[in-house]
Design a protein around this motif. Sequence first.
Motif, mmCIF file in Angstrom:
data_model
loop_
_atom_site.group_PDB
_atom_site.id
_atom_site.type_symbol
_atom_site.label_atom_id
_atom_site.label_comp_id
_atom_site.label_asym_id
_atom_site.label_seq_id
_atom_site.Cartn_x
_atom_site.Cartn_y
_atom_site.Cartn_z
ATOM 1 N N ALA A 178 -62.248 -23.813 38.473
ATOM 2 C CA ALA A 178 -61.955 -22.319 39.081
ATOM 3 C C ALA A 178 -61.866 -23.003 40.758
ATOM 4 N N GLU A 179 -60.534 -22.531 41.088
ATOM 5 C CA GLU A 179 -60.323 -23.034 42.533
ATOM 6 C C GLU A 179 -60.750 -21.991 43.611
ATOM 7 N N VAL A 180 -61.005 -20.561 43.080
ATOM 8 C CA VAL A 180 -61.296 -19.744 44.216
ATOM 9 C C VAL A 180 -61.956 -18.418 43.261
ATOM 10 N N LEU A 181 -62.827 -17.725 44.006
ATOM 11 C CA LEU A 181 -63.496 -16.582 43.400
ATOM 12 C C LEU A 181 -63.224 -15.373 44.122
ATOM 13 N N PHE A 182 -62.415 -14.640 43.903
ATOM 14 C CA PHE A 182 -62.248 -13.366 44.683
ATOM 15 C C PHE A 182 -63.248 -12.326 44.519
ATOM 16 N N SER A 183 -64.008 -11.959 45.412
ATOM 17 C CA SER A 183 -64.999 -11.004 45.083
ATOM 18 C C SER A 183 -64.519 -9.446 45.720
ATOM 19 N N LEU A 184 -64.721 -8.590 44.985
ATOM 20 C CA LEU A 184 -64.199 -7.234 45.361
ATOM 21 C C LEU A 184 -65.394 -6.426 45.276
ATOM 22 N N GLY A 185 -65.544 -5.532 46.399
ATOM 23 C CA GLY A 185 -66.428 -4.478 46.284
ATOM 24 C C GLY A 185 -66.103 -3.150 45.640
ATOM 25 N N ALA A 186 -67.063 -2.498 44.760
ATOM 26 C CA ALA A 186 -66.912 -1.402 44.094
ATOM 27 C C ALA A 186 -67.667 -0.390 44.810
ATOM 28 N N ASN A 187 -67.219 1.016 44.382
ATOM 29 C CA ASN A 187 -67.886 1.874 45.177
ATOM 30 C C ASN A 187 -68.990 2.528 44.182
ATOM 31 N N SER A 188 -69.088 2.323 42.879
ATOM 32 C CA SER A 188 -70.028 2.746 41.988
ATOM 33 C C SER A 188 -70.155 1.751 40.638
ATOM 34 N N ARG A 189 -71.111 1.969 39.837
ATOM 35 C CA ARG A 189 -71.020 1.385 38.593
ATOM 36 C C ARG A 189 -69.789 1.624 37.796
ATOM 37 N N GLU A 190 -69.645 2.947 37.764
ATOM 38 C CA GLU A 190 -68.537 3.371 36.936
ATOM 39 C C GLU A 190 -67.302 2.667 37.356
ATOM 40 N N GLU A 191 -66.845 2.700 38.645
ATOM 41 C CA GLU A 191 -65.854 2.067 39.008
ATOM 42 C C GLU A 191 -65.673 0.419 38.278
ATOM 43 N N VAL A 192 -66.842 -0.256 38.461
ATOM 44 C CA VAL A 192 -67.107 -1.546 37.849
ATOM 45 C C VAL A 192 -66.486 -1.471 36.296
ATOM 46 N N GLY A 208 -72.318 -5.839 38.695
ATOM 47 C CA GLY A 208 -71.009 -6.496 38.648
ATOM 48 C C GLY A 208 -70.702 -6.916 37.339
ATOM 49 N N ALA A 209 -69.487 -7.557 37.631
ATOM 50 C CA ALA A 209 -68.893 -8.170 36.390
ATOM 51 C C ALA A 209 -67.526 -8.999 36.870
ATOM 52 N N GLY A 210 -67.278 -9.844 36.021
ATOM 53 C CA GLY A 210 -66.231 -10.740 36.240
ATOM 54 C C GLY A 210 -65.076 -10.927 35.386
ATOM 55 N N PHE A 211 -63.846 -11.108 35.656
ATOM 56 C CA PHE A 211 -62.748 -10.992 35.019
ATOM 57 C C PHE A 211 -62.045 -12.284 35.560
ATOM 58 N N ALA A 212 -60.642 -12.908 34.762
ATOM 59 C CA ALA A 212 -60.032 -13.728 34.869
ATOM 60 C C ALA A 212 -58.513 -13.014 34.827
ATOM 61 N N ASP A 213 -57.575 -13.213 35.652
ATOM 62 C CA ASP A 213 -56.259 -12.702 35.459
ATOM 63 C C ASP A 213 -55.331 -13.581 34.423
ATOM 64 N N LEU A 214 -54.103 -13.037 34.312
ATOM 65 C CA LEU A 214 -53.537 -13.699 33.352
ATOM 66 C C LEU A 214 -53.137 -15.256 33.527
ATOM 67 N N ASP A 215 -53.381 -15.606 34.705
ATOM 68 C CA ASP A 215 -53.230 -17.093 35.133
ATOM 69 C C ASP A 215 -54.536 -17.801 35.196
ATOM 70 N N HIS A 265 -57.132 -17.046 37.457
ATOM 71 C CA HIS A 265 -57.766 -16.827 38.583
ATOM 72 C C HIS A 265 -58.905 -15.770 38.342
ATOM 73 N N ARG A 266 -60.220 -16.390 39.078
ATOM 74 C CA ARG A 266 -61.461 -15.568 38.655
ATOM 75 C C ARG A 266 -61.794 -14.526 39.976
#
Length: 134
Positions: A68-82, A109-116, A118-119
């Motif tokens: 993992a070269e990087v972890l992009f962390s994004l804020g969500a407005n609600s549990r439902e948005e996650v 929270g939750a975590g995902f990887a995109d098509l390439d 990236h986390r």
Amino acid sequence: MPQEIWINLPVKDVEKSTAFFNEIGFQANNVGNERAKLSIGQTTILLFPDAALEKFAGARIADTSQTAEVLFSLGANSREEVDELIRKVELAGGTVFGKPSESDGWMYGAGFADLDGHRWNLLYMDESKMPKGK
């Protein structure tokens, strides 16, 4: 002093990555030759083919199947948005490596990887339940 930061991200297929990010609700547009601009809030991420980024960086890109070269962390407005974004990621072909769950009684929270590979990390923080400092 520089006023803006652009993140340059290597991808195997710019068109497929652009479609993936649009499917999950981000704003991605192809610009110029073989690159795309991904906008998330005030952050700009430029998607470049692997070889182009290696040339710019003067180094090989990370093998995201092994590291993992990087972890992009994004804020969500609600549990439902996650939950909704994770559902979209799964439908768009991404990989969920951390199912939605609660942590410490005030974070969800939750975590995902995109098509390439990236986390990305999604996090909703319920500030009303956040521990108070001593």
